[in-house]
Design an enzyme around this catalytic site. Structure first.
Site: not given
Length: 412
Positions: A105, A284
């Protein structure tokens, strides 16, 4: 100690339901895996929109991630697993290490375990006495902070901050998160309120990597779960990209500037039909889809003729419409990246896994849930990054992109 923070946790749930220093002379790579979690994919769009809302609102409210404030070294590569909705990496914690599958992440920066497999205390485990609380929109985590030895392939970090879950929602099928985002995002996530050094910060400080950056290689797939990606710590892996890496500075526009943010515009087709005017957003790895502002999404829907599908939340097109589908062009810095018609598709072999028709054709460009002009008007999720090599250069506050052998693939 959980009882002290039950009101904070309840609010968040309501919102989302001594070794010698080894100096490396080459990058360290670690494989990552694409992982499909059938219990968490009722609607990919809603899950990504929930995450996008939290990312935007947290940064707008306080410029930091959600937590107690708001409720000549080398390069190391690590393999990554892709499971259709998340990319995970196997991370060892403790001495000897226990292995955990953690979501890769770049949209958050805390590293934590215990959502699935329980944390195992060993001789290297030190309880700091602090609590940790992070909300992700599509999930929430609360627990204790420990310092422990963390092993990422050949990379061994000592005294790395690790959250140990006492309560987690939204992380079925995984054990936690490997946070690779900006360190500022950790401020306010612990009860002490201070920033928590990330794994990249500590790898550099301990002389294990020569540059504070990570190269990210993803690949499109038609398998539910497959190890087909790679994280490279301290440098890049030239075997994973073609041509040169082009860098752009992290955007200065808030709130995208709080993340791995960039400026870009998007056009459609040979005629250059405007879809998204030049604006700020983020890359992302924790988001599945390509999300664009609602007004841009309306333009994209008009251009493609797609119809919203109630089961998946994605746009659905006919075979004839796919035959006429044109490329999207992402204009980033001085370069233009072609996102081909095939790249815009959800892998058809995985349609039924997300509740779609086996013979349906679904698009992975979706509605962000807010109009442009708010400072975070798109999220280039991992379905975009599967087509382009991505570099997060922390030290120089810049983001890099390069084409790969999969940029023009017809995998989907």
């Amino acid at each position: 100690m959980l009882a002290r923070f039950l009101p904070i946790v309840a609010l968040a749930v309501a919102a989302v339901v001594a070794k010698p220093l080894v100096v490396r002379d080459s990058p360290i790579s670690l494989p990552i895996a694409r992982r499909f979690n059938a219990t968490a994919t009722a609607n990919l769009v809603k899950a990504d929109q929930a995450r996008a809302k939290v990312l935007k609102n947290q940064a707008l409210a306080q410029g930091k991630h959600s937590g107690f404030k708001s409720a000549a070294a080398g390069i190391i590569g690590v393999p990554v697993t892709n499971g259709a909705v998340t990319y995970t990496v196997s991370v060892g914690v403790g001495t000897p290490p226990t292995q955990y599958d953690l979501i890769v992440d770049t949209g958050s920066s805390n590293t934590w375990v215990g959502a699935g497999a329980a944390y195992v205390e060993t001789s290297s485990s030190v309880d700091t006495g602090d609590e940790v609380l992070v909300s992700y929109g599509s999930g929430i985590f609360f627990g204790e902070e420990f310092l422990d030895t963390v092993t990422l392939g050949d990379l061994v970090l000592e005294k790395q901050s690790i959250g140990v879950s006492e309560f987690a929602i939204g992380f079925d099928g995984v054990d936690g998160i490997l946070g690779l985002g900006p360190v500022d995002l950790t401020e306010g996530t612990t009860s002490s309120g201070e920033e928590v050094p990330t794994v990249l910060d500590n790898a550099l400080a301990q002389g294990l990597i020569g540059s504070e950056l990570v190269g990210i290689s993803f690949e499109p797939t038609t398998d539910l779960s497959v190890t087909n990606g790679e994280l490279t710590f301290g440098g890049t892996d030239p075997s994973k990209f073609t041509g040169d890496i082009a860098y752009v500075p992290v955007t200065s526009t808030a709130p995208a500037s709080e993340y791995v943010g960039i400026d870009q515009s998007i056009t459609y087709g040979a005629a250059g039909t405007p879809i998204l005017d030049a604006t700020a957003g983020i890359t992302d790895t924790g988001t599945t889809l390509v999300l664009i502002a609602s007004d841009a999404f309306a333009a994209y829907q008009t251009a493609t003729g797609g119809v919203q599908d109630n089961n998946t939340g994605l746009l659905k097109i006919t075979a004839d419409q796919f035959a006429n589908l044109e490329s999207l062009f992402f204009h980033i810095g001085d370069n233009t990246y072609e996102f081909t018609p095939n790249a815009q598709l959800w892998p058809r072999a995985l349609n039924t896994a997300i509740g779609g028709d086996a013979d349906g054709i679904y698009l992975i460009v979706a509605d962000l849930g807010s109009d442009s002009g708010e400072g975070l008007d798109f999220i280039d999720g991992f379905t975009f990054l599967e087509r382009f090599y991505n570099v997060w250069d922390v030290a120089n506050a810049r983001v890099g992109f390069a084409t790969t052998s999969f940029t023009d693939a017809t995998t989907n």
